[in-house]
Scaffold this active site. Structure first.
Site, short mmCIF file in Angstrom:
data_model
loop_
_atom_site.label_atom_id
_atom_site.label_comp_id
_atom_site.label_asym_id
_atom_site.label_seq_id
_atom_site.Cartn_x
_atom_site.Cartn_y
_atom_site.Cartn_z
N LYS A 10 0.82 -1.22 0.00
CA LYS A 10 0.00 0.00 0.00
C LYS A 10 0.86 1.28 0.00
CE LYS A 10 -4.02 -2.18 2.21
NZ LYS A 10 -5.14 -1.95 3.17
N TYR A 50 -12.37 -2.44 -4.16
CA TYR A 50 -12.89 -2.65 -2.81
C TYR A 50 -14.42 -2.58 -2.77
CZ TYR A 50 -8.32 -2.50 -0.44
OH TYR A 50 -7.06 -2.78 0.03
N PHE A 58 -15.92 2.83 6.50
CA PHE A 58 -14.54 3.22 6.16
C PHE A 58 -14.27 3.23 4.66
CE2 PHE A 58 -14.60 -1.35 7.24
CZ PHE A 58 -14.08 -1.91 6.09
N ARG A 86 -1.59 -14.37 4.41
CA ARG A 86 -2.36 -13.76 5.50
C ARG A 86 -1.63 -13.90 6.84
NH1 ARG A 86 -6.97 -11.80 4.07
NH2 ARG A 86 -7.97 -11.94 6.10
N THR A 92 -5.48 -7.32 10.45
CA THR A 92 -5.77 -6.08 9.70
C THR A 92 -5.37 -4.83 10.48
OG1 THR A 92 -7.65 -7.20 8.68
CG2 THR A 92 -7.64 -4.80 8.53
N ARG A 103 2.48 -6.34 9.23
CA ARG A 103 1.73 -5.20 9.75
C ARG A 103 2.26 -4.76 11.11
NH1 ARG A 103 -3.81 -7.60 7.35
NH2 ARG A 103 -3.99 -6.31 5.47
N HIS A 116 -2.22 -5.47 1.52
CA HIS A 116 -3.51 -6.15 1.34
C HIS A 116 -3.20 -7.55 0.83
CE1 HIS A 116 -7.53 -7.18 -0.05
NE2 HIS A 116 -6.94 -7.63 -1.14
N GLU A 127 -9.46 -10.92 -7.71
CA GLU A 127 -8.52 -9.82 -7.48
C GLU A 127 -7.33 -9.88 -8.46
OE1 GLU A 127 -9.40 -8.87 -2.77
OE2 GLU A 127 -7.46 -9.73 -3.32
P1 CMP Z 1 -7.49 -4.63 3.43
O1 CMP Z 1 -7.03 -6.01 3.69
O2 CMP Z 1 -6.84 -3.91 2.31
O3 CMP Z 1 -9.07 -4.65 3.16
C1 CMP Z 1 -9.89 -3.52 3.41
C2 CMP Z 1 -9.18 -2.45 4.18
O4 CMP Z 1 -10.02 -1.52 4.82
C3 CMP Z 1 -8.38 -3.07 5.31
O5 CMP Z 1 -7.28 -3.77 4.76
C4 CMP Z 1 -8.07 -1.84 6.16
O6 CMP Z 1 -6.88 -1.17 5.71
C5 CMP Z 1 -9.25 -0.92 5.88
N1 CMP Z 1 -10.09 -0.73 7.06
C6 CMP Z 1 -10.31 0.44 7.69
N2 CMP Z 1 -11.13 0.28 8.74
C7 CMP Z 1 -11.44 -1.04 8.79
C8 CMP Z 1 -12.25 -1.84 9.66
N3 CMP Z 1 -12.91 -1.32 10.68
N4 CMP Z 1 -12.32 -3.16 9.42
C9 CMP Z 1 -11.67 -3.71 8.36
N5 CMP Z 1 -10.91 -3.01 7.49
C10 CMP Z 1 -10.78 -1.69 7.72
#
Ligand code: CMP
Length: 140
Positions: A10, A50, A58, A86, A92, A103, A116, A127
């Protein structure tokens, strides 16, 4: 089974100059880069990618952040690639990510969370095809 998964490094991680450090973690864990490209996503590119999150609070922030700077999109290939990626990424929310995960080590917030990765085989197929054609994906 040998799988393919989509990874995005990212804008926060690209800005920190840790693209190589992150790719190295994938390679050290037995995954290989089958395709890769730098891109600066438009708001629309991010929004379509997305789309599954479009009803979430969000979504707007997520799309603005993902189009705020260049990213590296990549296909990772290897044994159990989807779950392995993962595991390497960690939770996340970096505050909940296990020590030693990408992360935990490189992310600043749930939005700027460095990487991601696809969450299932079905998602991975969609994807990957969003960013890459069959002829852009290479097996060692
Ligand atoms: P990603 O795996 O890229 O998928 C969706 C993204 O939304 C996630 O990583 C986060 O960076 C972002 N995000 C922001 N707020 C939330 C949340 N509350 N729950 C999940 N993803 C979130």
């Amino acid at each position: 089974a040998i799988e393919r998964t989509l990874s995005i490094i990212k804008p926060d991680a690209v800005a920190k100059n840790v693209v190589g450090a992150i790719l190295s973690r994938f390679e050290k864990a037995g995954l290989s880069v089958a395709a890769a490209r730098m891109m600066h996503l438009s708001m629309e590119d991010a929004g379509r990618f997305y789309a599954v999150h479009r009803a979430r609070p969000f979504y707007g922030e997520l799309c603005s952040f993902m189009s705020s700077g260049p990213v590296l999109v990549a296909v990772l290939e290897g044994e159990g690639a989807i779950a392995k990626n993962r595991e390497l990424m960690g939770a996340t929310n970096p505050k909940e990510a296990a020590p030693g995960t990408i992360r935990a080590d490189f992310a600043d917030s749930i939005d700027a969370n460095a990487v991601h990765g696809s969450d299932s085989a079905e998602t991975a197929a969609w994807e990957i095809s969003y960013f890459f054609g069959q002829r852009e994906i290479y097996t060692r």
